[in-house]
Design an enzyme around this catalytic site. Structure first.
Site, mmCIF file in Angstrom:
data_model
loop_
_atom_site.group_PDB
_atom_site.id
_atom_site.type_symbol
_atom_site.label_atom_id
_atom_site.label_comp_id
_atom_site.label_asym_id
_atom_site.label_seq_id
_atom_site.Cartn_x
_atom_site.Cartn_y
_atom_site.Cartn_z
ATOM 1 C CB CYS A 84 13.166 -6.488 -43.827
ATOM 2 S SG CYS A 84 11.494 -5.847 -44.606
ATOM 3 C CG ASN A 85 7.843 -8.102 -43.873
ATOM 4 O OD1 ASN A 85 8.054 -8.820 -45.594
ATOM 5 N ND2 ASN A 85 7.700 -7.076 -44.623
ATOM 6 C CB ALA A 121 25.314 3.297 -47.983
ATOM 7 N N GLY A 122 21.865 0.071 -47.741
ATOM 8 C CA GLY A 122 21.393 -0.098 -49.030
ATOM 9 C C GLY A 122 20.166 0.240 -49.516
ATOM 10 N N GLY A 171 17.862 1.762 -47.079
ATOM 11 C CA GLY A 171 18.957 2.800 -46.800
ATOM 12 C C GLY A 171 18.653 3.322 -47.583
ATOM 13 C CD GLU A 211 6.717 -4.114 -50.150
ATOM 14 O OE1 GLU A 211 7.494 -3.377 -50.400
ATOM 15 O OE2 GLU A 211 6.469 -5.089 -49.680
ATOM 16 C CB ALA A 212 6.486 -0.898 -55.412
#
Length: 428
Positions: free
Chosen positions: A50-51, A190-191, A194, A114-115
């Site tokens: 996402c980034n 739902a990934g 999610g 973050e993991a």
């Protein structure tokens, strides 16, 4: 080594550009095929989150590899290379190794420590393995990066607060609204993101929990795991009328929430858009009563973890980079030394066969003594040079010595077989 990383992230580019380059479901195999078909790219792994969107590659030349990869990324973004170049970061050889290890450790993440990046990196590596684009160099780099990431999380408290993009977005959003505890919440998608969103909302005390997805079966499986209710995607408009918090994290190329849909809910909403490309259309944040937090807002507001934990993580990465380089130099020279000794054995055996043909009168015992003596002479002659080349190879620039041996003796080094399934053996 010729390891090259080219990419862009929240640190160098805005969300609109990241959206153009983000890979949707099923796109990665085609991009990998395009990469290894380029003149200067031998191996490739593509990481798209996402980034960040970045390409790890083994290239035959720096400038050629950079031009190949930069051209491919620019074409995907609909730009010329000169327009995209200011947004890119480029890491080569040692810096590329360091970058890979920092990414895996969460030290380069939007939320430091973050993991989730470990699982994303593992998945990217697995796809490259399945497509046959991860060879010896990237196979080892990815395996070690995943191990280093796990070590940093195990040996420091860099993720002691259980931080993630989801929890950070939720914390930011709650700063402008009421706490989510006891409030109904909806997750769209739902990934992996999610699933993380549902788990985070559940820990925060949101209740009841709902999940919706275009594939209702996937939503049902996820709901069962997290004590939520799965709702058909077609019921999204009525569902928005029943919740106070919405987290959207799909892989849709188009927005799933727009202003009319959200306004039709007729209630105050905290909307967290964690998708790239964005799930929430422009204008939703202007709807009265709606608080919108997306990746762009989040990247401008996040605080980092403690300097002590970051420093501890960086020290581990630095040590692991040096260990990787030492291994790599040794790995480069070991097959060369083995090939040199094999070549020497071939020469000795050929000469012994010739001796047996020319001097048939020699007894078996005499031939054995000659063979033993010749082998000892050759091994003694090779001992010091092979020991020395191993020592020299461990120093910076040492790979040149192995290359010199290969050139001098015309040695052919077989390419080791890589097991693509090895990617699944490293778990975050």
């Amino acid at each position: 080594m010729n390891l090259l990383v080219v990419g862009l992230s929240h640190r160098t580019a805005g969300v609109p550009l990241l959206e153009k380059l983000a890979l949707g479901p099923g796109e990665t195999p085609d991009v990998l095929a395009e990469l290894v078909a380029l003149p200067y790219v031998d191996e490739a792994v593509v990481l798209s989150t996402c980034n960040r969107v970045e390409i790890y590659a083994a290239v035959t030349a720096f400038h050629g590899g950079l031009a190949d990869i930069g051209g491919l990324l620019a074409a995907r973004a609909g730009l010329v290379v000169s327009e995209l170049a200011p947004e890119l970061y480029v890491h080569y050889e040692v810096d590329a190794v360091r970058h890979a290890f920092r990414v895996a450790a969460g030290l380069d993440s939007m939320v430091v420590g973050e993991a989730q990046i470990l699982g994303q990196l593992r998945d990217a590596y697995a796809v490259a393995g399945e497509q046959g684009t991860a060879g010896r160099l990237l196979h080892e780099l990815m395996q070690q990066a995943l191990r280093v990431g796990k070590r940093v999380h195990a040996e420091t408290e860099i993720d002691r607060a259980g931080q993630s993009v989801v929890s950070a977005a939720l914390a930011y959003g709650q700063g402008a609204t009421a706490p989510v505890e006891g409030r109904p919440a909806l997750v769209i998608g739902a990934g992996a993101m999610g699933a993380l969103s549902l788990a985070t909302l559940r820990r925060a005390g949101a209740t009841p929990l709902f999940v919706t997805n275009r594939s209702h079966a996937r939503a049902e499986r996820l709901a069962e795991l997290h004590g939520a209710e799965a709702v058909p995607f077609a019921e999204l408009p009525s569902l928005l009328e029943r919740v106070d918090v919405v987290v959207s994290a799909t892989a849709s190329p188009e927005p799933v929430l727009d202003a009319p849909l959200v306004a039709g809910a007729g209630r105050d909403l905290l909307v967290l858009d964690l998708a790239v490309p964005r799930d929430v259309a422009p204008g939703v944040g202007d709807v009265p009563g709606v608080t919108l937090v997306d990746i762009e807002v989040l990247s401008e507001s996040l605080s980092t973890t403690s300097e002590v934990e970051e420093r501890a993580g960086e020290e581990i990465v630095a040590a692991e980079v040096e260990a990787f380089l030492t291994w790599l130099r040794g790995a480069d020279v070991a097959p060369t030394v083995a090939a040199l000794r094999a070549r020497a054995d071939e020469v000795v055996e050929a000469e012994l066969r010739r001796l047996a043909q020319r001097c048939p009168e020699l007894s078996d015992e005499a031939r054995g003594e000659v063979a033993h003596s010749v082998h000892r002479i050759v091994q003694r002659l090779l001992h010091q040079p092979t020991v020395r080349v191993r020592q020299l190879a461990a120093a910076p620039g040492g790979e040149a010595y192995a290359q010199a041996l290969r050139e001098l003796f015309d040695l052919q080094i077989p390419t080791p077989e890589i097991n693509p399934s090895a990617a699944s053996e490293v778990h975050p």
